[in-house]
Design an enzyme around this catalytic site. Structure first.
Site, PDB file in Angstrom:
ATOM      1  N   GLU A 145       0.804  -1.221   0.000  1.00 35.51           N
ATOM      2  CA  GLU A 145       0.000   0.000   0.000  1.00 35.51           C
ATOM      3  C   GLU A 145       0.839   1.273   0.000  1.00 35.51           C
ATOM      4  O   GLU A 145       0.723   2.101   0.886  1.00 35.51           O
ATOM      5  CB  GLU A 145      -0.939  -0.013   1.223  1.00 35.51           C
ATOM      6  CG  GLU A 145      -1.879  -1.196   1.209  1.00 35.51           C
ATOM      7  CD  GLU A 145      -2.795  -1.247   2.424  1.00 35.51           C
ATOM      8  OE1 GLU A 145      -3.970  -1.578   2.243  1.00 35.51           O
ATOM      9  OE2 GLU A 145      -2.331  -0.977   3.545  1.00 35.51           O
ATOM     10  N   TRP A 155      -4.242  -7.481  12.430  1.00 38.96           N
ATOM     11  CA  TRP A 155      -4.126  -6.017  12.382  1.00 38.96           C
ATOM     12  C   TRP A 155      -4.967  -5.453  13.504  1.00 38.96           C
ATOM     13  O   TRP A 155      -6.066  -5.951  13.784  1.00 38.96           O
ATOM     14  CB  TRP A 155      -4.607  -5.495  11.024  1.00 38.96           C
ATOM     15  CG  TRP A 155      -3.855  -6.096   9.876  1.00 38.96           C
ATOM     16  CD1 TRP A 155      -4.267  -7.093   9.058  1.00 38.96           C
ATOM     17  CD2 TRP A 155      -2.526  -5.756   9.443  1.00 38.96           C
ATOM     18  NE1 TRP A 155      -3.287  -7.381   8.133  1.00 38.96           N
ATOM     19  CE2 TRP A 155      -2.206  -6.578   8.350  1.00 38.96           C
ATOM     20  CE3 TRP A 155      -1.571  -4.825   9.877  1.00 38.96           C
ATOM     21  CZ2 TRP A 155      -0.985  -6.512   7.682  1.00 38.96           C
ATOM     22  CZ3 TRP A 155      -0.356  -4.756   9.210  1.00 38.96           C
ATOM     23  CH2 TRP A 155      -0.069  -5.589   8.128  1.00 38.96           C
TER      24      TRP A 155
HETATM   25  C1  ACM Z   1      -1.805  -5.445   4.421  1.00 40.62           C
HETATM   26  O1  ACM Z   1      -2.836  -5.952   4.895  1.00 40.62           O
HETATM   27  N1  ACM Z   1      -1.789  -4.162   4.094  1.00 40.62           N
HETATM   28  C2  ACM Z   1      -0.620  -6.224   4.177  1.00 40.62           C
END
Ligand code: ACM
EC number: 3.2.1.52
Length: 778
Positions: free
Chosen positions: A344, A485
């Site tokens: 990204e 995340w």
């Molecule tokens: C990601 O989830 N941007 C690797």
């Protein structure tokens, strides 16, 4: 003889369900032969290790410690001489080292055998790592109380007899944790590593830097943590709410703490791979050292989730900085691999930078993707010169792959396929199956998550070897990893909730051959595993037991609700008067619940003894004259269908927290005509629109309701503009239009799309979405 065999088989079958739980090892071993009888551990049981073997002593101590804590028994650890040693009748648990070649089976680095007989337990492997995995299996054969943190009374410490031969399918079995979006203390990192090891996972991928915080001390650049580890506030609720808490947030690990974690992980045979993000996801570093960005700043540590346009500028100063940082990182992490991110990275700042444009000309790079590739190749060369291997997210394929790169495939499986076709290694972490930050149950009953839907069974179903590659290419698929995340995960206990048991399923995906996996069998073992997690104080999710509802409208315009829980043994009980289901509520029957007037259906799974299992499900069904009626649309919805073809009249209203429950039109008007089947008196027409600005969803500018008896000639019943077009971020605008007893069979609703997004919107000039749901007629 044949007859006799049949009788044995019958007896074996009748004990099947009990026998299953005795051997509840996760991940499922390659070969497990169950035999009768058991080995019972008593205070007299010895733990035997070979003389002068410092590698195996710590494992013996781990085992002895478990018994000391949970049973107060002190098992003696004794040494034996390998030559002439016979384990039979030793009344001992034995760690038996093997040369790599044992009998007719070659035991690789992580392989082991485990033989439990009435008079001995023998764990054999050619490495301490293999012995460690044998020990994990042995612990899982013991009563689950072995995982307790205090004395467990009245437990008979028996181990069911068996013979196990085990080896992993993949050499890379990982879990990632993002500590940038939220910071997690060392104590939790250690617990996370313990849980990896429990599942025979061997890699902890530590996502240490990102836009919202730099979390690793770098001695040469103190501002990375003085400035880069702190942000002035964080987002509250979902990104689409655009709310901020106003509270400063920060945290980082000292180099001493990093070393402590790495050492701890080594004892559990877990490799720690550090990730230092570049060239994107760099706001925290840029805030500390603005000279590393193309515009030279000033920059601030990110407070919003998402992707930032400012990234590292590929100057010599930036490369020196990154090489210095990586030099310190390499000194801290013995891992062969270093992860450099690479995902990204917007190209805006490079496009606007005269320096970058000049550099591209000089290096003969045809676009910014090739500039990214130039960036990554330089870092790869540096890491290779230091004897390290580079991992990057799949975007590093763009503009040409760097010679020594391993690809982490996350945007799907295509990056992984592309990598192995170019003879590069790949690690599979597709968002569809490996993103453990996604919802695992109905969003309306779950803590706020980033989105998506990834239930346990879907994780379990994943096969890391994609279709359409050759056997030779498949060897380049190193394995699989779960990504965690943490934008929406602020605490250790919430992290545990999101990760387990989905990581348990992923552990089996990584360890067990795909054709040997069996979800039903996994869930049987999982129930025992839940007990282990409970003893280990892991806040695992019970979503596996949650009841989910689906509905359809029958010919009588009634809503038929089907309820489901993943667990076969659970009993679903429900109410339709809005009260909480109890052990004496109605038992759900597979024919479904028929809802004939507005009602809230609530349902919960119970054990057959009446103990509550999953969460309480609650869904409101709205029954009116349009329920189940077909309609025509002048233009079709885009992607968002409200769950089914006739989502606007299915009795289920759109929910603010779940975009998938709405019918969405990208840049188009709503123009719907509902056929009520016969001419009738009409009082009101009601509907709701959603606004979620950050998702480009805006309220319509104007709504008109029209009626007709024949479907040809329509008269306008009401036309009105919508106010509040520029109001707060998120709103569900519920509207009810009175049409005073007009007669009609056809009801038409036209809503005019907002049009192009305004100048003060990040998507300015792009078409807005119009979200509508449940058109009711009374
Ligand atoms: C990601 O989830 N941007 C690797």
């Amino acid at each position: 003889m044949k007859k006799f065999f049949g009788v044995i088989a019958l007896i074996a079958l009748s004990f099947y369900s009990i026998a299953q739980n005795k051997y509840a090892i996760i991940p499922k071993p390659t070969q497990l032969v169950q035999t009768a009888g058991s080995f019972v551990v008593t205070a007299q049981t010895k733990i035997l290790i070979p003389r002068n073997n410092p590698d195996l002593r710590p494992l013996a101590e781990m085992l002895a410690e478990r018994f000391l804590i949970t049973s107060s028994m002190t098992l003696n650890i004794e040494e034996f001489d390998l030559t002439g040693f016979a384990p039979a009748n030793t009344k001992a648990i034995i760690f038996m080292p093997l040369s790599p070649k044992s009998g007719d089976k070659t035991l690789g680095e992580e392989d082991y055998t485990l033989k439990v007989e009435a008079n001995s337990v023998v764990m054999s492997a050619s490495t301490a790592k293999g012995e460690f995995y044998a020990l994990q299996s042995l612990l899982q054969l013991l009563p689950t109380e072995i995982y307790s943190s205090s004395a467990a009374n009245g437990v008979k410490w028996s181990i069911p007899n068996c013979s196990i031969y085990d080896r992993p399918q993949f050499g890379y079995r990982g879990l990632m944790l993002d500590v940038s979006r939220h910071f997690f203390p060392v104590s939790f990192i250690k617990k996370y590593i313990d849980l990896l090891a429990l599942h025979k996972m061997n890699t902890f991928h530590w996502h240490l830097t990102d836009d919202q915080g730099w979390r690793i001390e770098i001695k040469k650049y103190p501002k990375l943590t003085e400035i880069g580890s702190k942000r002035k506030e964080s987002m509250e609720g979902h990104f689409t709410d655009q709310r901020f808490d106003g509270k400063p947030y920060g945290g980082f690990y000292t180099q001493e703490q990093i070393s402590e974690v790495v050492k701890y992980a080594q004892k559990k045979f877990v490799n720690v791979i550090p990730e230092i993000e570049m060239p994107g996801h760099a706001m925290a570093a840029l805030a500390a050292y603005p000279e590393l960005g193309c515009s030279k700043g000033p920059y601030e540590v990110g407070v919003k989730w998402g992707v930032y346009d400012d990234v590292f500028c590929p100057t010599e100063q930036t490369f020196s900085f990154l090489e210095d940082v990586l030099t310190e990182v390499i000194a801290l992490f013995p891992s062969n691999y270093v992860h450099i991110g690479g995902d990204e990275c917007p190209k805006v700042s490079w496009k606007n930078s005269p320096f970058c444009q000049e550099l591209m000309k000089k290096e003969g790079l045809k676009d910014e993707h090739e500039l990214q590739s130039y960036f990554i190749k330089r870092i790869d060369k540096f890491l290779t010169s230091k004897g390290k291997k580079m991992i990057g997210w799949d975007e590093i394929l763009e503009g040409g792959i760097s010679p020594n790169a391993t690809i982490m495939s996350w945007r799907g499986i295509e990056g992984g396929i592309e990598a192995v076709k170019q003879n590069h290694d790949a690690i599979m972490t597709p968002g569809s199956h490996c993103y453990l930050d996604a919802y695992q149950s109905d969003p309306s009953s779950e803590p706020v998550a980033i989105g998506g839907f990834l239930p346990l069974e879907k994780v379990y179903s994943y096969n890391p070897i994609p279709a359409g590659i050759t056997a030779e290419q498949a060897k380049h698929i190193l394995g699989v990893q779960g990504n965690v995340w943490t934008e929406y995960i602020a605490t250790p206990s919430h992290a545990e909730y999101m990760v387990f048991p989905r990581a348990s399923a992923l552990a089996e995906v990584g360890w067990t051959a795909n054709n040997a996996k069996d979800y039903k069998d996994f869930t049987t073992r999982l129930k025992t595993h839940f007990e282990r997690l409970r003893f280990l104080a892991v806040n695992y999710s019970n979503a596996y037991y949650d009841v989910s509802a689906s509905s359809s409208v029958n010919a009588k315009s009634q809503v038929a609700v089907k309820l489901k829980t993943a667990d076969n043994g659970a009993v679903i009980r429900y109410t339709i008067d809005g009260t909480e289901p109890t052990a004496s509520s109605l038992v759900y029957q597979p024919t479904g619940v028929i809802v004939t007037k507005d009602a809230t259906v609530r349902a919960t799974a119970f054990t057959d003894k009446g103990q509550k299992l999953g969460k309480d499900m609650s869904k409101y069904y709205y029954i009116n004259k349009s329920t189940g009626r077909k309609y025509t649309l002048a233009s079709q919805p885009t992607k968002y269908l409200g769950g089914e073809t006739y989502g606007l009249t299915n009795g289920v209203k759109g929910e603010a927290g779940n975009l998938d429950t709405w019918v969405g039109f990208e840049g188009k008007n709503l123009d719907v005509t509902i056929d009520l089947g016969q001419v009738m008196n009409l009082q009101t027409v009601s509907f709701a629109f959603l606004r979620a600005k950050s998702s480009w969803i805006m309220l319509p500018r104007e709504v008109e309701v029209l009626v007709s008896e024949d479907g040809k000639k329509f008269t306008s019943a009401k036309k009105m503009p919508l106010g509040n077009l520029e109001g707060e971020e998120k709103v569900v605008q519920q509207l009810s239009v009175g049409i005073d007893g007009k007669k009609g069979r056809f009801v038409k609703v036209i809503a005019q799309n907002y049009g192009k997004l305004p100048d003060n919107h990040p998507g300015k000039g792009s078409p807005a979405w119009l979200f509508v749901d449940e058109i009711g007629v009374d």
